[in-house]
Design an enzyme around this catalytic site. Structure first.
Site, PDB file in Angstrom:
ATOM      1  N   ILE A   1     -21.764  11.160  -7.458  1.00 55.80           N
ATOM      2  CA  ILE A   1     -20.943  11.849  -6.449  1.00 55.80           C
ATOM      3  C   ILE A   1     -21.274  13.349  -6.445  1.00 55.80           C
ATOM      4  CG2 ILE A   1     -18.570  12.449  -5.793  1.00 55.80           C
ATOM      5  CD1 ILE A   1     -17.709   9.665  -6.708  1.00 55.80           C
TER       6      ILE A   1
ATOM      7  N   ASP B   1     -12.372  -1.198  -8.537  1.00 56.81           N
ATOM      8  CA  ASP B   1     -12.499  -0.116  -9.521  1.00 56.81           C
ATOM      9  C   ASP B   1     -11.586  -0.281 -10.734  1.00 56.81           C
ATOM     10  OD1 ASP B   1     -14.266   0.960  -7.731  1.00 56.81           O
ATOM     11  OD2 ASP B   1     -13.260   2.889  -7.514  1.00 56.81           O
TER      12      ASP B   1
ATOM     13  N   GLU C   1     -23.975  20.067 -15.957  1.00 54.96           N
ATOM     14  CA  GLU C   1     -23.942  18.712 -16.523  1.00 54.96           C
ATOM     15  C   GLU C   1     -23.877  18.784 -18.052  1.00 54.96           C
ATOM     16  OE1 GLU C   1     -23.739  15.373 -15.524  1.00 54.96           O
ATOM     17  OE2 GLU C   1     -23.750  15.199 -17.700  1.00 54.96           O
TER      18      GLU C   1
ATOM     19  N   GLY D   1     -20.411  18.191 -13.108  1.00 57.62           N
ATOM     20  CA  GLY D   1     -20.741  16.764 -13.205  1.00 57.62           C
ATOM     21  C   GLY D   1     -21.920  16.411 -12.322  1.00 57.62           C
ATOM     22  N   GLY D   2     -22.995  15.961 -12.974  1.00 60.34           N
ATOM     23  CA  GLY D   2     -24.225  15.603 -12.246  1.00 60.34           C
ATOM     24  C   GLY D   2     -24.369  14.097 -12.114  1.00 60.34           C
ATOM     25  N   GLY D   3     -23.247  13.399 -11.907  1.00 57.82           N
ATOM     26  CA  GLY D   3     -23.297  11.961 -11.611  1.00 57.82           C
ATOM     27  C   GLY D   3     -23.605  11.777 -10.131  1.00 57.82           C
TER      28      GLY D   3
ATOM     29  N   HIS E   1     -44.407  -2.187  11.513  1.00 58.23           N
ATOM     30  CA  HIS E   1     -45.128  -0.936  11.263  1.00 58.23           C
ATOM     31  C   HIS E   1     -44.826   0.061  12.377  1.00 58.23           C
ATOM     32  CE1 HIS E   1     -48.332   1.755  10.033  1.00 58.23           C
ATOM     33  NE2 HIS E   1     -48.725   1.815  11.308  1.00 58.23           N
TER      34      HIS E   1
ATOM     35  N   GLU F   1       0.857  -1.195   0.000  1.00 60.23           N
ATOM     36  CA  GLU F   1       0.000   0.000   0.000  1.00 60.23           C
ATOM     37  C   GLU F   1       0.887   1.236   0.000  1.00 60.23           C
ATOM     38  OE1 GLU F   1      -3.527   0.964  -0.099  1.00 60.23           O
ATOM     39  OE2 GLU F   1      -2.268   2.736  -0.335  1.00 60.23           O
TER      40      GLU F   1
ATOM     41  N   GLY G   1      -7.899   2.661   1.592  1.00 65.39           N
ATOM     42  CA  GLY G   1      -8.163   3.095   0.225  1.00 65.39           C
ATOM     43  C   GLY G   1      -9.029   4.335   0.117  1.00 65.39           C
TER      44      GLY G   1
HETATM   45  P1  FAD Z   1      -9.524   1.933  -3.630  1.00 63.10           P
HETATM   46  O1  FAD Z   1     -10.431   2.091  -2.485  1.00 63.10           O
HETATM   47  O2  FAD Z   1      -9.336   3.107  -4.529  1.00 63.10           O
HETATM   48  O3  FAD Z   1      -8.107   1.493  -3.032  1.00 63.10           O
HETATM   49  C1  FAD Z   1      -6.994   1.355  -3.847  1.00 63.10           C
HETATM   50  C2  FAD Z   1      -5.744   1.424  -2.971  1.00 63.10           C
HETATM   51  O4  FAD Z   1      -4.629   1.054  -3.769  1.00 63.10           O
HETATM   52  C3  FAD Z   1      -5.451   2.834  -2.442  1.00 63.10           C
HETATM   53  O5  FAD Z   1      -5.261   2.770  -1.055  1.00 63.10           O
HETATM   54  C4  FAD Z   1      -4.173   3.233  -3.165  1.00 63.10           C
HETATM   55  O6  FAD Z   1      -3.331   4.057  -2.373  1.00 63.10           O
HETATM   56  C5  FAD Z   1      -3.524   1.884  -3.431  1.00 63.10           C
HETATM   57  N1  FAD Z   1      -2.617   1.882  -4.578  1.00 63.10           N
HETATM   58  C6  FAD Z   1      -2.880   2.343  -5.825  1.00 63.10           C
HETATM   59  N2  FAD Z   1      -1.834   2.129  -6.637  1.00 63.10           N
HETATM   60  C7  FAD Z   1      -0.886   1.519  -5.885  1.00 63.10           C
HETATM   61  C8  FAD Z   1       0.427   1.030  -6.147  1.00 63.10           C
HETATM   62  N3  FAD Z   1       0.980   1.103  -7.369  1.00 63.10           N
HETATM   63  N4  FAD Z   1       1.122   0.473  -5.139  1.00 63.10           N
HETATM   64  C9  FAD Z   1       0.586   0.380  -3.876  1.00 63.10           C
HETATM   65  N5  FAD Z   1      -0.641   0.813  -3.577  1.00 63.10           N
HETATM   66  C10 FAD Z   1      -1.376   1.371  -4.579  1.00 63.10           C
HETATM   67  N6  FAD Z   1     -18.673   3.557  -3.077  1.00 63.10           N
HETATM   68  C11 FAD Z   1     -19.706   2.989  -2.427  1.00 63.10           C
HETATM   69  O7  FAD Z   1     -19.926   1.780  -2.539  1.00 63.10           O
HETATM   70  N7  FAD Z   1     -20.532   3.733  -1.624  1.00 63.10           N
HETATM   71  C12 FAD Z   1     -20.353   5.065  -1.464  1.00 63.10           C
HETATM   72  O8  FAD Z   1     -21.107   5.709  -0.746  1.00 63.10           O
HETATM   73  C13 FAD Z   1     -19.268   5.691  -2.137  1.00 63.10           C
HETATM   74  N8  FAD Z   1     -19.041   7.016  -1.993  1.00 63.10           N
HETATM   75  C14 FAD Z   1     -17.971   7.588  -2.609  1.00 63.10           C
HETATM   76  C15 FAD Z   1     -17.752   8.945  -2.447  1.00 63.10           C
HETATM   77  C16 FAD Z   1     -16.681   9.566  -3.044  1.00 63.10           C
HETATM   78  C17 FAD Z   1     -16.446  11.036  -2.851  1.00 63.10           C
HETATM   79  C18 FAD Z   1     -15.769   8.781  -3.827  1.00 63.10           C
HETATM   80  C19 FAD Z   1     -14.582   9.415  -4.470  1.00 63.10           C
HETATM   81  C20 FAD Z   1     -15.985   7.425  -4.008  1.00 63.10           C
HETATM   82  C21 FAD Z   1     -17.090   6.819  -3.402  1.00 63.10           C
HETATM   83  N9  FAD Z   1     -17.356   5.460  -3.572  1.00 63.10           N
HETATM   84  C22 FAD Z   1     -18.431   4.881  -2.944  1.00 63.10           C
HETATM   85  C23 FAD Z   1     -16.529   4.597  -4.456  1.00 63.10           C
HETATM   86  C24 FAD Z   1     -15.564   3.735  -3.621  1.00 63.10           C
HETATM   87  O9  FAD Z   1     -14.758   4.572  -2.844  1.00 63.10           O
HETATM   88  C25 FAD Z   1     -14.722   2.879  -4.548  1.00 63.10           C
HETATM   89  O10 FAD Z   1     -15.560   2.147  -5.425  1.00 63.10           O
HETATM   90  C26 FAD Z   1     -13.875   1.901  -3.748  1.00 63.10           C
HETATM   91  O11 FAD Z   1     -13.022   2.569  -2.852  1.00 63.10           O
HETATM   92  C27 FAD Z   1     -13.045   1.015  -4.677  1.00 63.10           C
HETATM   93  O12 FAD Z   1     -12.304   0.122  -3.915  1.00 63.10           O
HETATM   94  P2  FAD Z   1     -10.951  -0.506  -4.448  1.00 63.10           P
HETATM   95  O13 FAD Z   1     -10.479  -1.430  -3.380  1.00 63.10           O
HETATM   96  O14 FAD Z   1     -11.131  -1.001  -5.818  1.00 63.10           O
HETATM   97  O15 FAD Z   1      -9.922   0.727  -4.573  1.00 63.10           O
END
Ligand code: FAD
Length: 463
Positions: free
Chosen positions: A185, A312, A204, A181-183, A439, A35, A41
């Site tokens: 987030i 992701d 948007e 952006g109206g997605g 209820h 990490e 993350g």
């Molecule tokens: P991440 O959580 O992105 O973790 C990836 C990790 O890999 C990070 O810690 C990073 O530092 C590490 N990393 C990257 N490259 C390297 C490398 N080369 N070497 C070592 N470490 C590395 N999702 C929901 O389900 N519900 C929500 O309510 C929600 N709200 C959100 C709100 C916001 C503002 C944002 C930005 C996102 C939100 N999400 C939500 C989306 C959610 O955060 C992501 O879908 C989720 O974190 C993805 O998980 P992941 O494990 O794939 O990656």
């Protein structure tokens, strides 16, 4: 120097990576996480948890303001203390970080701090914060490096131009913000700041906001956004910006017209990109699909059979719970258990006000029956003074099996699980309609929507 050999190595400790690590360790693998940043993350540090902290406080504030006549003696001029909010939010993030670290430790998972980069199909280098690199080979690897906000070259991050994550760290409340952006987030952040009394404009590019939801949901949502004085400008392209005194001025093209809008901050929430570009994937045989996502098979194997990818970085909705599901599955497959992904019911929640939640099939077709129950007829919604919205259930016309739901209602984020379980369990609308619901609750509206599908609704007049 001889390379150290690792058994299962996981790159990234987000909800994909740390969950995969724990499951892999439970199944007997020797697990190492690499990490480069904080444990947890995006979700824990800059995404789900901080945004939901803000949304929760903002909602409490808006509810209090909405009921001012009922509480005439409470101080009407008070304002949110953002510094205190930040302290509370950070305390909760730290608590969760410690919790995950404890679990990793408890499962004897080694953590290496640094940035991983593949050298070939079976080894990688890790560079720590002081630039020192070490090399490791591995038996299996899971890539869980997540995603990051899409940068727009015309709007580089700076004092006044923030990403959806930066905006969660503000120490004082702005007067006004523009969200590009109206997605989902952008809508969540817009509702939260509007609930705190900030003037919000959402720009948007498409013809409408939140295109992931159907028209009925968008109609209710837009009515609620209007009530919060959120200004929506669709079919609009932000062209460039100028910082002047305390404000940022944005030039926006809306069809043939050019508008100038100003605010304290511009929040760029223009989607996210998978973090695959700096991983050294060119040194491997891993194939990418379009837009930089890693191509995986149904068991989450990349084109190199010993390397998996989850969360992701692979296609599908960018959601924490999808990443965790995939993490568990990849860990099982590495342990020799055969699993393949089943995405028929991934709940998706928008923590707007009111909340929106979708699961399974969310658009009707000739084989489905769509039954919609309005929240105006739900006692609990009325007691909460939030009776706008509806619950729509999609079921199979022939078999009566539940296929999906689309909800805009208070607590949609919680009640969507009931429909998700019903889909997974192969329930029919009759099963749901005959399940005793407490209820008065919002969840009763699910039973009512199912009753509508059976043709025997109690709380809907038959015309
Ligand atoms: P991440 O959580 O992105 O973790 C990836 C990790 O890999 C990070 O810690 C990073 O530092 C590490 N990393 C990257 N490259 C390297 C490398 N080369 N070497 C070592 N470490 C590395 N999702 C929901 O389900 N519900 C929500 O309510 C929600 N709200 C959100 C709100 C916001 C503002 C944002 C930005 C996102 C939100 N999400 C939500 C989306 C959610 O955060 C992501 O879908 C989720 O974190 C993805 O998980 P992941 O494990 O794939 O990656």
């Amino acid at each position: 120097m001889r390379k150290k050999n690792l058994d299962t190595v996981i790159i990234g400790s987000g909800p994909g990576g740390y969950v995969a690590a724990i499951r892999a360790a439970q199944l007997g693998q020797h697990v190492t996480i690499i990490e480069k940043d904080n444990i947890g993350g995006t979700c824990l540090n800059t995404g789900c948890i901080p945004s939901k902290s803000l949304i929760a406080i903002a909602k409490k504030w808006a509810d209090y303001k909405k009921h001012q006549q009922i509480f005439p003696n409470l101080d009407q001029s008070s304002k949110i203390n953002m510094e205190e909010f930040q302290k509370l939010k950070n305390k909760n993030i730290l608590k969760l970080q410690r919790g995950i670290s404890h679990l990793l430790d408890n499962n004897r998972i080694e953590i290496i701090s640094g940035e991983a980069m593949f050298l070939n199909n079976s080894s990688l280098s890790v560079t720590d914060g002081s630039g020192v690199s070490s090399t490791f080979s591995f038996n299996h690897c899971i890539i869980a490096t997540g995603s990051e906000p899409r940068k727009l070259p015309e709007f580089p991050w700076g004092n006044k131009i923030l990403s959806s994550s930066h905006v969660l760290n503000l120490q004082s409340l702005p007067e006004d913000i523009i969200i590009l952006g109206g997605g989902y987030i952008g809508i969540e952040l817009g509702c939260a700041y509007a609930n705190l009394g900030v003037k919000v404009t959402i720009i948007e590019e498409q013809e409408d906001i939140l295109l992931l939801a159907d028209q009925d949901i968008r109609k209710v949502l837009k009515r609620q956004l209007m009530k919060k004085n959120i200004k929506l400008i669709s079919n609009a392209i932000a062209m460039d910006y100028k910082e002047e005194e305390q404000k940022v001025k944005i030039k926006v093209q809306v069809k043939e017209n050019t508008l100038q809008i100003e605010a304290d901050y511009l929040i760029v929430s223009a989607g996210r990109i998978p973090r695959t570009y700096a991983l050294g994937l060119d040194n491997t045989d891993i194939e990418l699909s379009e837009n930089g996502f890693i191509h995986v098979d149904p068991s989450l194997k990349t084109s190199v059979p010993s390397i998996f990818a989850i969360g992701d970085v692979v296609k599908g909705p960018a959601l924490a719970h999808k990443a965790s599901y995939e993490g568990k599955l990849a860990a099982e497959v590495i342990s020799g258990n055969y699993y393949s992904v089943d995405y028929k019911a991934i709940p998706l929640v928008v923590f707007s006000d009111p909340e929106i939640a979708l699961t399974g099939q969310t658009e009707g077709n000739e084989n489905t029956l769509e039954s919609m129950f309005q929240m105006g007829a739900n006692g609990r919604a009325l007691t909460l003074n939030q009776a706008e919205g509806f619950i729509k259930i999609f079921s199979d016309k022939a078999t009566r099996h539940i296929k999906g739901a689309a909800i805009i209602a208070p607590n949609a984020s919680e009640i969507i699980t009931e429909v998700t379980v019903a889909i997974e369990a192969g329930w029919t609308v009759d099963d749901l309609a005959l399940t005793i619901h407490p209820h008065p609750t919002i969840s009763e509206a699910i039973m009512e929507a199912a009753e509508l599908a059976t043709g025997l609704p109690i709380h809907v007049p038959i015309i």
